[in-house]
Design a protein around this motif. Structure first.
Motif, short mmCIF file in Angstrom:
data_model
loop_
_atom_site.label_atom_id
_atom_site.label_comp_id
_atom_site.label_asym_id
_atom_site.label_seq_id
_atom_site.Cartn_x
_atom_site.Cartn_y
_atom_site.Cartn_z
N ALA A 110 4.44 7.57 -5.38
CA ALA A 110 4.90 8.86 -4.87
C ALA A 110 3.92 9.31 -3.79
N PRO A 111 4.33 10.24 -2.90
CA PRO A 111 3.46 10.68 -1.82
C PRO A 111 2.43 11.71 -2.28
N ALA A 112 1.47 11.24 -3.08
CA ALA A 112 0.42 12.11 -3.61
C ALA A 112 -0.78 11.25 -3.97
N HIS A 113 -1.98 11.78 -3.75
CA HIS A 113 -3.19 11.01 -4.02
C HIS A 113 -3.33 10.67 -5.49
N GLY A 114 -2.76 11.48 -6.35
CA GLY A 114 -2.86 11.22 -7.78
C GLY A 114 -1.76 10.36 -8.34
N ALA A 115 -0.85 9.92 -7.49
CA ALA A 115 0.26 9.10 -7.95
C ALA A 115 -0.21 7.68 -8.30
N MET A 116 0.57 7.02 -9.13
CA MET A 116 0.25 5.65 -9.55
C MET A 116 0.06 4.74 -8.34
N MET A 117 -1.04 3.97 -8.33
CA MET A 117 -1.23 2.94 -7.32
C MET A 117 -0.59 1.66 -7.83
N ASP A 118 0.50 1.24 -7.17
CA ASP A 118 1.19 0.02 -7.60
C ASP A 118 0.54 -1.23 -7.04
N THR A 119 -0.04 -1.12 -5.84
CA THR A 119 -0.70 -2.25 -5.22
C THR A 119 -1.56 -1.74 -4.07
N GLN A 120 -2.17 -2.65 -3.34
CA GLN A 120 -2.97 -2.30 -2.17
C GLN A 120 -2.56 -3.18 -1.00
N LEU A 121 -2.80 -2.68 0.19
CA LEU A 121 -2.65 -3.44 1.42
C LEU A 121 -4.03 -3.62 2.04
N LEU A 122 -4.28 -4.80 2.58
CA LEU A 122 -5.57 -5.10 3.18
C LEU A 122 -5.53 -4.94 4.69
N TRP B 80 1.97 11.12 4.72
CA TRP B 80 2.42 9.89 4.06
C TRP B 80 3.55 9.22 4.83
N VAL B 81 3.62 7.91 4.69
CA VAL B 81 4.78 7.16 5.16
C VAL B 81 5.34 6.37 3.99
N TRP B 82 6.63 6.16 4.01
CA TRP B 82 7.30 5.37 2.97
C TRP B 82 7.87 4.12 3.61
N GLY B 83 7.65 2.99 2.97
CA GLY B 83 8.15 1.76 3.56
C GLY B 83 7.84 0.56 2.68
N GLN B 84 7.70 -0.60 3.33
CA GLN B 84 7.65 -1.87 2.62
C GLN B 84 6.57 -2.77 3.20
N GLN C 85 5.00 -6.10 4.31
CA GLN C 85 5.65 -7.30 4.81
C GLN C 85 5.08 -8.58 4.22
N SER C 86 3.94 -8.48 3.54
CA SER C 86 3.35 -9.67 2.94
C SER C 86 4.04 -10.07 1.64
N ASP C 87 4.46 -9.08 0.83
CA ASP C 87 5.10 -9.40 -0.45
C ASP C 87 6.29 -8.50 -0.78
N ASP C 88 6.72 -7.69 0.20
CA ASP C 88 7.93 -6.86 0.09
C ASP C 88 7.77 -5.63 -0.80
N TYR C 89 6.57 -5.32 -1.27
CA TYR C 89 6.43 -4.19 -2.17
C TYR C 89 6.69 -2.88 -1.44
N VAL C 90 7.35 -1.95 -2.12
CA VAL C 90 7.79 -0.69 -1.53
C VAL C 90 6.99 0.48 -2.11
N GLY C 91 6.63 1.42 -1.24
CA GLY C 91 5.94 2.60 -1.72
C GLY C 91 5.43 3.46 -0.59
N TYR C 92 4.52 4.35 -0.94
CA TYR C 92 3.97 5.33 -0.01
C TYR C 92 2.53 4.95 0.36
N VAL C 93 2.22 5.07 1.65
CA VAL C 93 0.90 4.75 2.18
C VAL C 93 0.46 5.90 3.07
N LEU C 94 -0.84 6.16 3.14
CA LEU C 94 -1.36 7.19 4.03
C LEU C 94 -1.15 6.77 5.48
N ALA C 95 -0.55 7.65 6.26
CA ALA C 95 -0.26 7.35 7.66
C ALA C 95 -1.53 7.07 8.45
#
Length: 284
Positions: A54-66, A80-84, A86-96
């Motif tokens: 979810a678009p919040a700092h306290g939301a569950m971290m499902d994975t990380q991007l390097l 926040w941005v919502w998207g996917q 491209q390395s493994d197709d995981y979907v979620g929210y990332v800090l813009a």
């Protein structure tokens, strides 16, 4: 044809970019959404960034991007941005703020961890530390250092061409022994069980999904005979790698780090919470 409004037929939202209010354009016909977006690619410019549920700092971290990995943005909402990924197709929210212009990457980090410096000198100021698998663009080399865009540098022996691969994924995974366990982590400061498998396999050129249930569904083939080095052992919600028939390598929350331990007692302990082994699979 499946009914796109029937939740029982909708594709897995972990790896398919759709919500009730928005979906990727390529899912039109599969997902019934009021708005569809084509998306645009950006690249991670932070050493690592969390992909959250979810678009919040306290939301569950499902994975990380390097650093240097691509992220396809379908929506921008404040910080926040919502998207996917491209390395493994995981979907979620990332800090813009952790994303920048998408450029072609030529190299990736092969050391467990390395520093990016202000100058081609080990005594110069380190700008950031980056983990194995981080992507880089290298326009040139200065002595023992690879030059990076913007005038920064990384030790050249800590990187390799983006299309060069290791040959022993177990050996790659063994380099993480002692690294702390971190739910959703994919970096050398902390990672989880499925990230250990994903990182090791990806460094050897194997496409690998993010979560253990996804890995169980697509990696290798079931083992019916004697166990061997490199066999992947799956429990409900957990995965480990056999170093040999009697030794299990895995990131786990019992030791809170990556450990190598005898397979039989580990299996008994894991079974108390995760049940029996579901599958053992072997890469081709």
């Amino acid at each position: 044809m499946a009914d796109p409004s029937d939740p029982r037929t909708k594709p897995d939202p972990r790896v398919n970019p759709w919500r009730d209010d928005l979906a990727a354009e390529h899912l039109r016909g599969e997902i019934d959404a009021p708005v569809y977006a084509r998306g645009h690619d950006r690249a991670v410019v932070a050493p690592v960034t969390a992909l959250r549920r979810a678009p919040a700092h306290g939301a569950m971290m499902d994975t990380q991007l390097l650093l240097g990995e691509k992220f396809r943005v379908y929506e921008e909402r404040g910080p926040w941005v919502w998207g996917q990924a491209q390395s493994d197709d995981y979907v979620g929210y990332v800090l813009a703020e952790d994303l920048g212009v998408d450029i072609a990457m030529t190299h990736r980090v092969t050391a467990l961890r390395s520093f990016i410096y202000t100058d081609p000198d080990i005594k110069s100021r380190p700008l950031m530390a980056v983990s194995m698998g981080a992507r880089l663009r290298v326009p040139g080399v200065e002595g023992a250092f690879a030059a990076l865009p913007g005038g920064s540098y990384i030790f050249a022996d800590h990187i390799g061409a983006a299309d060069a691969h290791s040959h022993d994924f177990v050996q790659v995974a063994e380099r993480f022994i002692g690294v702390p366990y971190l739910w959703g982590g994919r970096e050398s400061l902390g990672l989880d069980c499925s990230a250990l498998v994903q990182t090791a396999l990806s460094m050897c050129g194997h496409a690998c999904p993010r979560d253990s249930d996804m890995q169980e569904a697509v990696l290798g083939a079931p083992v019916s005979g004697n166990l061997a080095r490199g066999d992947l052992v799956f429990w409900k919600g957990h995965v480990g790698i056999l170093q040999d028939a009697d030794t299990l390598l895995h990131a786990n929350a019992t030791h809170m780090c990556v450990v190598s331990e005898p397979f039989a007692p580990a299996t008994k302990r894991i079974g108390e919470t995760a049940g029996d082994i579901r599958q053992i699979r072997r890469m081709a």
